[in-house]
Scaffold this active site. Structure first.
Site, mmCIF file in Angstrom:
data_model
loop_
_atom_site.group_PDB
_atom_site.id
_atom_site.type_symbol
_atom_site.label_atom_id
_atom_site.label_comp_id
_atom_site.label_asym_id
_atom_site.label_seq_id
_atom_site.Cartn_x
_atom_site.Cartn_y
_atom_site.Cartn_z
ATOM 1 N N CYS A 113 0.890 -1.166 0.000
ATOM 2 C CA CYS A 113 0.000 0.000 0.000
ATOM 3 C C CYS A 113 0.917 1.201 0.000
ATOM 4 C CB CYS A 113 -0.915 0.002 1.225
ATOM 5 S SG CYS A 113 -1.869 1.540 1.380
ATOM 6 N N CYS A 129 -0.615 4.367 2.251
ATOM 7 C CA CYS A 129 -0.740 4.295 3.719
ATOM 8 C C CYS A 129 -0.322 2.910 4.184
ATOM 9 C CB CYS A 129 -2.126 4.730 4.203
ATOM 10 S SG CYS A 129 -3.556 3.983 3.393
ATOM 11 N N SER A 130 -1.281 2.075 4.606
ATOM 12 C CA SER A 130 -0.890 0.777 5.163
ATOM 13 C C SER A 130 -2.011 -0.236 4.996
ATOM 14 C CB SER A 130 -0.548 0.931 6.638
ATOM 15 O OG SER A 130 -1.649 1.509 7.322
ATOM 16 N N CYS A 131 -2.823 -0.113 3.932
ATOM 17 C CA CYS A 131 -3.953 -1.021 3.742
ATOM 18 C C CYS A 131 -3.459 -2.469 3.702
ATOM 19 C CB CYS A 131 -4.685 -0.668 2.447
ATOM 20 S SG CYS A 131 -5.405 0.983 2.509
#
Lengths: 206, 231
Positions: B135, B138-140
């Site tokens: 991702c 962000c941090s999906c």
């Protein structure tokens, strides 16, 4: 916005060593920040929360740890929406004012019958837009050509939801790009990049 | 983390070390401390602010503090890669399930009784194809089947390099791909979450489904490594 979060393709970073036994939280405060985030049923859709982090000054973003950014965001949004003051967050043993009224954010069910603009196999061009608000188009695909690989179905548009506007539900697709379309001559001809993009981000490439 | 609920409350009850930020700034400015101390000061600052945040939310009745304990317990003990490993191991022993998993991962997860909190897409590695999930924005990450993401997945270096140099990332992570292997990088920029179905390691023919589940690592389901033969 063109924030520090949009790092895809940047050079100069050093990969860390992977730790297969890393716990979910390294420090107790990280667990607290994470859990407070889950336990607070607040007025903010996920895209507003993402936009808050995207708005961090780049030097602060890079020097703050992951959950440190969550903490910074939580404080910022509480103050922005009148739910707490900076003084209260600095001095939690002092006097507390009542929080402003708010409606917890609830995502409405989307209309799954909304038709797609594109079909699997269609060639598309990603619009070259640089909005000042929230978006989920990474800079590295803007103005680039790809092909619709998979139609994920209908989802609200992050760009409007983040700012409390009409959610504009529409189809979102996995779009496939040749690595050379994104990275030029250095790319390996057997590498492919898939990016999930909404109808509004795309133009037909005829 | 091993602290129980009582010690968590004690942690919350410890009162503020409000001066720590100023101390850290002053000490760093005069060059009196090393990187280790700076890190410790930063952690104490985060810790003070996190406790203040929870205290303010609690006093204003914006959160139920018992929910804090429940959330932490859930993410520390109940969700994790063992859930994703069930999908992978079943796909190795049941070719029809594998087809259903790859064509409709949502239905396949439901079939195994996995509580699905997000839309899921499964992509399969083969000897000729290697998939890698990232991702960049962000941090999906598929929390509901892999637990919370590791730090390397959330930090900028992996997010920056995975899309432009996936083979270099894999090599540094210990997996050198043959030149003929096709690499597919999935940048999770929307609401769909991806799981990589790793190749079943050689030498596992006689194993039960449960034994196979134990072989499946978190990082293999992100595509950051290939599974090695257990023999």
């Amino acid at each position: 916005m063109n924030g520090m979060h949009d790092v895809g393709g940047m050079g100069g970073f050093t990969l860390p060593v992977r730790d297969p036994d890393e716990p979910p939280f390294k420090y107790e405060w990280e667990a607290l920040v994470f859990a407070a985030n889950q336990a607070f049923h607040g007025p903010w859709p996920v895209d507003r929360r993402r936009f808050a982090i995207e708005s961090m000054p780049p030097d602060l973003y890079l020097s703050t740890s992951y959950f440190g950014r969550w903490l910074w965001r939580f404080e910022k949004l509480l103050v922005e929406d009148g739910l707490a003051t900076e003084e209260e967050l600095r001095n939690p043993d002092g006097p507390m004012s009542p929080a402003a009224d708010f409606q917890p954010f609830v995502r409405d069910a989307v209309d799954h019958t909304i038709p797609p603009k594109f079909r699997v196999g269609d060639d598309v061009l990603v619009k070259n837009e640089h909005p000042t608000g929230h978006t989920r188009v990474p800079r590295y695909v803007r103005g680039r050509r790809g092909t619709i690989h998979l139609d994920h179905g209908v989802y609200d548009l992050p760009d409007t939801v983040a700012h409390g506007l009409d959610p504009k539900p529409q189809h979102c697709y996995a779009v496939i790009f040749r690595a050379s379309e994104l990275w030029g001559a250095r790319a390996n001809p057997r590498d492919w990049i898939y990016v999930d993009l909404w109808d509004d981000y795309l133009l037909a490439d005829s | 983390m091993t602290e129980d609920k009582v010690s968590r409350r004690e942690f919350l009850a410890k009162t503020s070390l409000a001066a720590s930020t100023a101390v850290a700034a002053a000490a760093t400015a005069t060059g009196q401390v090393g990187a280790q101390e700076v890190e410790e000061y930063a952690q104490s600052d985060y810790s003070v602010r996190a406790k203040a945040l929870v205290s303010v939310l609690t006093k204003k009745n914006l959160i139920d503090p018992t929910e804090i304990d429940e959330v932490i317990e859930f993410y520390e003990t109940r969700v994790g890669p063992h859930i994703g490993a069930r999908l992978v191991a079943r796909s190795w022993v049941d070719p029809e399930f594998r087809e259903r998993l790859l064509s409709d991962a949502n239905a396949a997860a439901t079939e195994l009784g996995i509580e699905r909190r997000r839309d899921l897409v499964a992509v399969a590695n083969t000897p000729q194809v290697h998939n890698l999930v990232v991702c960049t924005l962000c941090s999906c990450y598929p929390w509901f089947i892999l637990g919370l993401p590791p730090t390397w997945y959330k930090d900028a270096p992996y997010r920056a390099r995975a899309v432009i140099d996936p083979r270099g990332v894999l090599k540094e992570f210990g997996t050198e791909l043959d030149e003929g292997v096709e690499v597919r990088v999935w940048d999770s920029t929307a609401e769909v979450r991806y799981i990589v179905i790793p190749v079943r390691p050689q030498g596992t023919d006689g194993m039960t489904e449960g034994q196979l589940q134990a072989l499946v690592t978190r990082d293999s389901m992100i595509g950051a490594e290939r599974l090695k033969s257990p023999v």
